[in-house]
Design an enzyme around this catalytic site. Structure first.
Site, PDB file in Angstrom:
ATOM      1  N   GLU A 168     104.583  43.956   2.061  1.00  0.00           N
ATOM      2  CA  GLU A 168     104.047  42.628   2.407  1.00  0.00           C
ATOM      3  C   GLU A 168     102.658  42.725   3.026  1.00  0.00           C
ATOM      4  OE1 GLU A 168     105.943  39.428   2.145  1.00  0.00           O
ATOM      5  OE2 GLU A 168     107.219  40.546   0.768  1.00  0.00           O
ATOM      6  N   HIS A 236     108.114  38.384   8.842  1.00  0.00           N
ATOM      7  CA  HIS A 236     107.052  39.395   8.899  1.00  0.00           C
ATOM      8  C   HIS A 236     106.888  39.797  10.364  1.00  0.00           C
ATOM      9  CE1 HIS A 236     105.133  37.473   5.086  1.00  0.00           C
ATOM     10  NE2 HIS A 236     105.733  38.588   4.748  1.00  0.00           N
ATOM     11  N   CYS A 353      98.433  34.509   9.700  1.00  0.00           N
ATOM     12  CA  CYS A 353      98.829  34.661   8.287  1.00  0.00           C
ATOM     13  C   CYS A 353      97.676  34.346   7.364  1.00  0.00           C
ATOM     14  CB  CYS A 353      99.950  33.690   7.935  1.00  0.00           C
ATOM     15  SG  CYS A 353     101.444  33.899   8.875  1.00  0.00           S
TER      16      CYS A 353
END
Ligand code: SUG
Length: 422
Positions: A168, A236, A353
């Protein structure tokens, strides 16, 4: 110019919508089906870029990827424009429309030149295989990275690691160093499967990236994320921890073995300062709901550190109380700077993000990806003119919407002189 941290924000794409595609991301799940506001979302993102540029920092951007992704639908044996999706097809069709590439913390993992064997900055695109809508991003992402960082004397851009190991990108990677331009300690955080939600980052993906980047094994740590954090919605690591230079800002329950993690960091970086928020002050649930840790922890031009948080965090009493106490103390984080990115937040994407950090000399980056205030105004003008005002997820798949979304991206690429990405 010396090596500096450049934040590359993803410009929110014209197909931004709420389709509820990300299992384990509580915001995405709870907003699934809502009407989205792509124009407002992109302008919020541009305002954040303008805000950070105004702090005296170097700011870049990445363009939205082509959506709807007809190639993805074709590969799944689906028509592009079926007015009424068959059973089980709605989510697959929505996936082809997702603007999820806006969260560039998931675009790649970045190891700056001071950390690597060949003294180049290495970037590995993230395969994002755990979520179908995100798995289609990396080939277009890598194309954009190879354009922005085409200078092979200073950069190496790698394809994603094999799909058997979910990766990721920077959202599960932290770098600590005495200063951005000094050799650093790279922390790769992974999850173990078995909980109620997917563990998206595989340990082997981080190990592969560390090898590809030529990192010194003594300056790398592989850290297990706590299962309770993933189960509570920290899909995450950057939802529960963020690092900048010598400082790690983390929730008490971010890691499976917090004390072992802190000791390992301190033994490799003696000047490390760990700012741990105890669960007694801010519960894991409140940390995830407020996105306190999905903050940009930035070194400002005067050398102090500022924390760019979402307004949601500032508005939550427990979080506000902790931040006020932190500011009153003599800690390393001296400023708290709230920004409004609500449209992105509703899909689980906070300020951190929305950006990919690259430590590099800006003169070595393709200038089309760097921003000054005139260029931000230029992008905002295109967004104001071409981005749809709103999208009802029920309209995903409509031909007229597809045409306007593609035309909007085309107008942006033209204005930004990035037509080569079409
Ligand atoms: O991968 N949301 C993204 C949010 C990514 C946040 N990034 C970081 N934490 N670095 C995700 O879950 C929601 C899309 C939807 O449901 O329509 C989504 O993809």
């Amino acid at each position: 110019m010396a090596l500096v941290e450049i934040n590359f924000d993803g410009l929110v794409g014209p197909s931004h919508n709420y389709a509820g595609l990300s299992l384990g991301n509580l915001a995405s799940a709870s907003h699934g089906g809502d009407v989205s506001y792509p124009r407002g979302a992109a302008l919020q993102g541009l305002d954040k870029m303008r805000h950070n540029l105004g702090l005296g920092l170097v700011q870049g951007f990445f363009a939205p990827l082509p959506r709807p992704n007809h190639g993805f639908l074709t590969a799944l044996g689906l028509d592009h424009d079926a007015a009424t999706p068959g059973p089980g097809e709605t989510r697959l069709r929505a996936a082809a429309w997702s603007a999820s590439a806006m969260w560039t913390a998931n675009a790649a993992t970045v190891s700056p030149a001071p950390d690597t064997a060949d003294h180049r900055c290495h970037l590995t695109a993230a395969n994002l295989v755990t979520m179908p809508h995100r798995s289609q991003e990396w080939p277009d992402t890598v194309r954009q990275l190879r354009l922005a960082f085409a200078d092979a004397a200073h950069f190496a851009v790698h394809d994603a690691v094999p799909a058997c190991f979910g990766d990721e990108g920077a959202a599960n990677h932290m770098r600590m160093a005495a200063r951005h331009d000094a050799p650093g300690l790279e922390l790769f955080v992974y999850g173990r499967p078995g909980g109620p939600f997917p563990a998206r980052q595989h340990e082997q993906a981080g190990r592969a990236v560390a090898r590809l980047h030529g990192l010194n094994p003594e300056k790398v740590l592989f850290i297990e994320q706590s299962a309770e954090a993933i189960a509570a919605g920290a899909f995450h690591n950057d939802v529960v921890a963020v690092a900048n230079e010598r400082v790690l800002f983390t929730h008490e329950q971010a890691f499976a073995d917090p004390d072992g993690t802190y000791a390992a960091i301190r033994s490799r970086l003696p000047q490390a300062e760990i700012v741990e928020v105890p669960a007694s002050a801010v519960s894991l649930a409140d940390a995830i709901r407020s996105y306190l840790f999905n903050a940009q922890l930035l070194t400002l031009p005067d050398g102090t550190m500022g924390l760019v948080i979402p307004t949601e965090a500032w508005a939550m009493p427990a979080v506000r109380g902790w931040l006020d106490a932190m500011l009153a103390s003599n800690g390393p984080i001296r400023h708290v700077l709230p920004v409004d990115v609500r449209q992105s937040m509703a899909n689980g994407g906070g300020p951190a993000c929305l950006r990919l950090r690259v430590v590099a000399d800006p003169a070595t980056v393709d200038p089309r990806f760097l921003l000054d205030s005139a260029r931000i105004d230029l992008l905002a003008g295109v967004v104001a003119q071409h981005w749809p005002e709103q999208i009802d997820p029920a309209d995903l798949g409509r031909d007229s919407l597809a045409r306007s979304v593609m035309a909007a991206r085309g107008a942006l690429l033209d204005a930004a002189d990035l037509g080569v990405l079409v």
